[in-house]
Design a protein around this motif. Structure first.
Motif, PDB file in Angstrom:
ATOM      1  N   THR A   4      -7.777   6.382 -22.507  1.00  0.00           N
ATOM      2  CA  THR A   4      -8.742   6.420 -23.601  1.00  0.00           C
ATOM      3  C   THR A   4      -8.114   5.769 -24.824  1.00  0.00           C
ATOM      4  N   ARG A   5      -8.791   4.764 -25.343  1.00  0.00           N
ATOM      5  CA  ARG A   5      -8.302   4.037 -26.508  1.00  0.00           C
ATOM      6  C   ARG A   5      -9.462   3.848 -27.483  1.00  0.00           C
ATOM      7  N   GLU A   6      -9.241   4.303 -28.723  1.00  0.00           N
ATOM      8  CA  GLU A   6     -10.252   4.201 -29.780  1.00  0.00           C
ATOM      9  C   GLU A   6     -11.575   4.820 -29.336  1.00  0.00           C
ATOM     10  N   GLY A   7     -11.474   5.969 -28.687  1.00  0.00           N
ATOM     11  CA  GLY A   7     -12.655   6.715 -28.301  1.00  0.00           C
ATOM     12  C   GLY A   7     -13.388   6.210 -27.081  1.00  0.00           C
ATOM     13  N   ARG A   8     -12.861   5.189 -26.411  1.00  0.00           N
ATOM     14  CA  ARG A   8     -13.524   4.636 -25.234  1.00  0.00           C
ATOM     15  C   ARG A   8     -12.611   4.764 -24.013  1.00  0.00           C
ATOM     16  N   ARG A   9     -13.192   5.173 -22.885  1.00  0.00           N
ATOM     17  CA  ARG A   9     -12.431   5.316 -21.647  1.00  0.00           C
ATOM     18  C   ARG A   9     -12.379   3.969 -20.923  1.00  0.00           C
ATOM     19  N   TRP A  10     -11.162   3.571 -20.566  1.00  0.00           N
ATOM     20  CA  TRP A  10     -10.930   2.284 -19.920  1.00  0.00           C
ATOM     21  C   TRP A  10     -10.247   2.472 -18.574  1.00  0.00           C
ATOM     22  N   HIS A  11     -10.539   1.552 -17.676  1.00  0.00           N
ATOM     23  CA  HIS A  11      -9.728   1.429 -16.460  1.00  0.00           C
ATOM     24  C   HIS A  11      -8.902   0.169 -16.567  1.00  0.00           C
ATOM     25  N   LEU A  12      -7.580   0.311 -16.465  1.00  0.00           N
ATOM     26  CA  LEU A  12      -6.671  -0.837 -16.460  1.00  0.00           C
ATOM     27  C   LEU A  12      -6.583  -1.334 -15.024  1.00  0.00           C
ATOM     28  N   THR A  13      -7.147  -2.507 -14.770  1.00  0.00           N
ATOM     29  CA  THR A  13      -7.360  -2.952 -13.391  1.00  0.00           C
ATOM     30  C   THR A  13      -6.086  -3.369 -12.679  1.00  0.00           C
ATOM     31  N   GLY A  14      -5.059  -3.765 -13.419  1.00  0.00           N
ATOM     32  CA  GLY A  14      -3.875  -4.342 -12.789  1.00  0.00           C
ATOM     33  C   GLY A  14      -3.984  -5.844 -12.603  1.00  0.00           C
ATOM     34  N   ASP A  15      -5.185  -6.401 -12.818  1.00  0.00           N
ATOM     35  CA  ASP A  15      -5.358  -7.856 -12.762  1.00  0.00           C
ATOM     36  C   ASP A  15      -4.936  -8.472 -14.088  1.00  0.00           C
ATOM     37  N   LEU A  16      -4.172  -9.541 -14.008  1.00  0.00           N
ATOM     38  CA  LEU A  16      -3.816 -10.294 -15.206  1.00  0.00           C
ATOM     39  C   LEU A  16      -4.883 -11.353 -15.472  1.00  0.00           C
ATOM     40  N   ALA A  17      -5.165 -11.576 -16.741  1.00  0.00           N
ATOM     41  CA  ALA A  17      -6.195 -12.550 -17.097  1.00  0.00           C
ATOM     42  C   ALA A  17      -5.871 -13.142 -18.459  1.00  0.00           C
ATOM     43  N   ARG A  18      -6.551 -14.218 -18.760  1.00  0.00           N
ATOM     44  CA  ARG A  18      -6.428 -14.850 -20.079  1.00  0.00           C
ATOM     45  C   ARG A  18      -7.774 -15.461 -20.428  1.00  0.00           C
ATOM     46  N   VAL A  19      -7.923 -15.829 -21.676  1.00  0.00           N
ATOM     47  CA  VAL A  19      -9.131 -16.509 -22.136  1.00  0.00           C
ATOM     48  C   VAL A  19      -8.873 -18.010 -22.113  1.00  0.00           C
ATOM     49  N   ASP A  20      -9.722 -18.761 -21.419  1.00  0.00           N
ATOM     50  CA  ASP A  20      -9.499 -20.207 -21.317  1.00  0.00           C
ATOM     51  C   ASP A  20     -10.065 -20.932 -22.543  1.00  0.00           C
ATOM     52  N   GLU A  21      -9.971 -22.242 -22.506  1.00  0.00           N
ATOM     53  CA  GLU A  21     -10.383 -23.050 -23.659  1.00  0.00           C
ATOM     54  C   GLU A  21     -11.854 -22.893 -23.982  1.00  0.00           C
ATOM     55  N   ALA A  22     -12.653 -22.535 -22.980  1.00  0.00           N
ATOM     56  CA  ALA A  22     -14.091 -22.366 -23.197  1.00  0.00           C
ATOM     57  C   ALA A  22     -14.453 -20.938 -23.602  1.00  0.00           C
ATOM     58  N   GLY A  23     -13.429 -20.082 -23.786  1.00  0.00           N
ATOM     59  CA  GLY A  23     -13.690 -18.715 -24.175  1.00  0.00           C
ATOM     60  C   GLY A  23     -14.039 -17.789 -23.034  1.00  0.00           C
ATOM     61  N   ARG A  24     -13.785 -18.220 -21.815  1.00  0.00           N
ATOM     62  CA  ARG A  24     -14.102 -17.421 -20.627  1.00  0.00           C
ATOM     63  C   ARG A  24     -12.854 -16.710 -20.122  1.00  0.00           C
ATOM     64  N   ILE A  25     -13.054 -15.529 -19.531  1.00  0.00           N
ATOM     65  CA  ILE A  25     -11.928 -14.783 -18.964  1.00  0.00           C
ATOM     66  C   ILE A  25     -11.686 -15.269 -17.544  1.00  0.00           C
ATOM     67  N   VAL A  26     -10.458 -15.698 -17.281  1.00  0.00           N
ATOM     68  CA  VAL A  26     -10.078 -16.160 -15.943  1.00  0.00           C
ATOM     69  C   VAL A  26      -8.879 -15.341 -15.462  1.00  0.00           C
ATOM     70  N   LEU A  27      -8.876 -15.031 -14.193  1.00  0.00           N
ATOM     71  CA  LEU A  27      -7.779 -14.266 -13.604  1.00  0.00           C
ATOM     72  C   LEU A  27      -6.570 -15.168 -13.399  1.00  0.00           C
ATOM     73  N   THR A  28      -5.377 -14.594 -13.598  1.00  0.00           N
ATOM     74  CA  THR A  28      -4.145 -15.368 -13.434  1.00  0.00           C
ATOM     75  C   THR A  28      -3.165 -14.724 -12.454  1.00  0.00           C
ATOM     76  N   GLY A  29      -3.442 -13.524 -11.973  1.00  0.00           N
ATOM     77  CA  GLY A  29      -2.522 -12.873 -11.049  1.00  0.00           C
ATOM     78  C   GLY A  29      -2.626 -11.367 -11.131  1.00  0.00           C
ATOM     79  N   ARG A  30      -1.546 -10.702 -10.753  1.00  0.00           N
ATOM     80  CA  ARG A  30      -1.506  -9.246 -10.771  1.00  0.00           C
ATOM     81  C   ARG A  30      -0.313  -8.790 -11.589  1.00  0.00           C
ATOM     82  N   ALA A  31      -0.487  -7.648 -12.260  1.00  0.00           N
ATOM     83  CA  ALA A  31       0.615  -7.062 -13.011  1.00  0.00           C
ATOM     84  C   ALA A  31       1.558  -6.304 -12.096  1.00  0.00           C
ATOM     85  N   ASP A  32       1.083  -5.950 -10.913  1.00  0.00           N
ATOM     86  CA  ASP A  32       1.929  -5.257  -9.940  1.00  0.00           C
ATOM     87  C   ASP A  32       2.282  -6.224  -8.814  1.00  0.00           C
TER      88      ASP A  32
END
Length: 531
Positions: free
Chosen positions: A350-378
């Motif tokens: 829970t962060r800032e009053g909202r419940r989150w699931h941390l997926t373990g997937d790594l991602a970044r925002v590309d040049e077009a502002g879209r979220i793309v997967l880059t790998g796994r944190a585990d």
């Protein structure tokens, strides 16, 4: 099967059945059931389970090795107010039941007590789904009815399943995708065609099913879409009635989407992202031509209505310095993990009053502002819709007596499915002896890996002892170039190389080619070029 005051999946099915009792709900290998017949079958099966002692709040381990009877089993369990735990004999059910501690086990319509003294499940849990991967490393995800209902309603705002659709149930019932493939069509009045084991594994049989059952919606993993496109004639795929392709459960190559949109230009291709813990799809988008101009993988798309996605910093800095952990929030989240409080505290935060699931997937925002997967944190990689634990792969390799150390890594290339590559360090004395192919020491100071010992003996006698290729005065000068067409495991090439002559060797069979290459290396045949 009485109506419920509070909405759940069975109550929602009842509502659809009352509206269209004569419409086809399930198309099974052994026949078809209308919505009215399906709900009657569920009611009768649920009554039988109650007579055997099943009560609301019970967790029931259901043998899902036979998908058709198991399908009605799990629906009847939910109709009794219980939750189901799918048990697949291929995925160590003893390990799963030992950790989940279900109250009962169900097989062949017979209920058997397993852990009857465990506390009943609460909070409207519909099922407990093991995450994909090895049984020991999987998590047991508790999923409420309300989360499923929310996600399916939100998803259909995009996919627009209607009563006219014929949809395939391809995923095994032990995979969370099966929930979407079953209930998304049924809750919107469509017909669900249940594929059998042969049709799941044989692309020819699957295409025949798609054609004969007039399938309009195909929801599956990208690797199966690749297999269908690779093995089936484009004209045969184009002749199907598919109007909707839904890809999920692993990264989706842009080239694959291009391929299918070219094959079926009138269809719609949906790229979807989700996990068991997000109760199916959390983000999705209709793939447009503008999204298909580049290589690599498609972005995850837009969050479903009511769902939020965000990138949270890793506890440890990622290798590329840009990727963060993808997190999902919203009413579609699972309640958590059964009997895995430590994992739950780590993954559900829970962060800032909202419940989150941390997926373990790594991602970044590309040049077009879209979220793309880059790998796994585990140390995991998703393949064919399954999370493969690379630690488990390495541990399995280390059990071999010849292996001292092992490492497994995911390798990805643009527009290709991810693959696992492994390397081992062998113990002293096991460099060759424990190879998959026996090492044979021959006269003339040769060491060869062989696939067929009698054939090796015959070729060696022919080439080295009887010298059949030197009859009639044939001589190979040291400056000659010899062509060895059909080199097999390389014995003839090795015999020529011992005279310092140059050899161009050809071997068309890939497994034999590998043996030939190994034998040339083992015997330092520097003058042989294997093509």
């Amino acid at each position: 099967m009485s109506d419920r005051a509070s909405a759940d999946l069975i109550a929602a099915l009842q509502t659809v059945a009352r509206a269209q009792p004569e419409a086809c709900a399930l198309r099974l290998p052994g026949g078809r059931l209308t919505y009215g017949q399906m709900t009657e079958r569920i009611r009768g099966h649920a009554d039988a389970l109650r007579e055997q002692g099943l009560t609301p709040g019970a967790l029931v381990g259901v043998d899902v090795s036979r998908s058709v009877p198991a399908l009605l089993d799990l629906l009847a369990v939910m109709a009794c107010g219980g939750a189901y735990l799918p048990l697949d004999p291929a995925h160590d059910p003893e390990q799963i039941t030992g950790r989940a501690k279900p109250h009962f086990l169900l097989r062949d319509a017979t209920l058997v007590a397993f852990a009857p003294d465990e506390a009943p499940i609460t909070d409207g849990i519909a099922y407990v789904m093991p995450t994909s991967g090895t049984a020991a490393a999987s998590k047991l995800v508790e999923v409420p009815h309300q989360a499923v209902l929310h996600n399916l309603a939100a998803l259909n705002q995009l996919t627009e399943i209607t009563p006219e659709d014929h949809c395939l149930l391809l995923a095994p019932l032990s995979f969370s995708s099966s929930v979407r493939q079953l209930f998304l069509p049924l809750l919107h009045g469509a017909s669900v065609v249940v594929a059998d084991e042969t049709q799941r594994q044989d692309p020819d049989a699957l295409l025949a099913l798609i054609a004969t059952e007039h399938i309009t919606s195909l929801d599956t993993v990208p690797s199966l879409l690749t297999l269908l496109a690779d093995t089936q004639a484009p004209a045969a795929l184009a002749a199907t009635g598919l109007i909707r392709i839904m890809a999920a459960s692993e990264p989706i190559p842009a080239a694959l989407a291009r391929r299918w949109t070219t094959l079926l230009p009138e269809s719609r291709f949906f790229a979807m992202y989700g996990l068991t813990e997000t109760v199916g799809i959390a983000a999705a988008h209709l793939v447009t031509a503008s999204a298909l101009t580049g290589d690599g993988y498609l972005p995850i798309g837009n969050p479903l209505p009511g769902t939020h996605v965000a990138l949270h910093p890793q506890e440890e800095e990622p290798g590329d310095g840009r990727s963060e952990v993808l997190a999902v929030s919203g009413p579609g989240l699972a309640r958590g993990y059964r009997y895995q409080q430590g994992e739950q505290d780590t993954r559900f935060v829970t962060r800032e009053g909202r419940r989150w699931h941390l997926t373990g997937d790594l991602a970044r925002v590309d040049e077009a502002g879209r979220i793309v997967l880059t790998g796994r944190a585990d140390h995991q990689v998703k393949m064919a819709g399954k999370l493969v634990d690379l630690n488990a792969v390495e541990a399995a390799l280390r059990t071999h007596p010849a292996v001292l150390e092992a490492v497994a890594v995911p390798l990805t290339a643009p527009d290709q499915d991810p693959r696992i590559h492994a390397a081992v360090q062998l113990r002293p004395g096991h460099l060759i002896d424990d190879s998959a192919h026996p090492l044979r020491h021959l006269e003339a100071q040769l060491r060869v890996l062989e696939a067929n010992p009698p054939e090796t003996t015959h070729m060696y006698e022919e080439i080295y002892r009887h010298r059949v290729y030197e009859r009639h005065g044939i001589v190979v000068p040291s400056d000659a170039t010899v062509i060895d067409a059909g080199a097999n495991i390389g014995l003839f090439s090795l015999s020529v190389a011992q005279r310092a002559a140059r050899v161009l060797a050809f071997e068309p069979c890939p497994p034999t080619y590998q043996l030939c290459a190994a034998n040339l290396l083992l015997n330092a045949a520097a003058t042989v070029q294997l093509l």
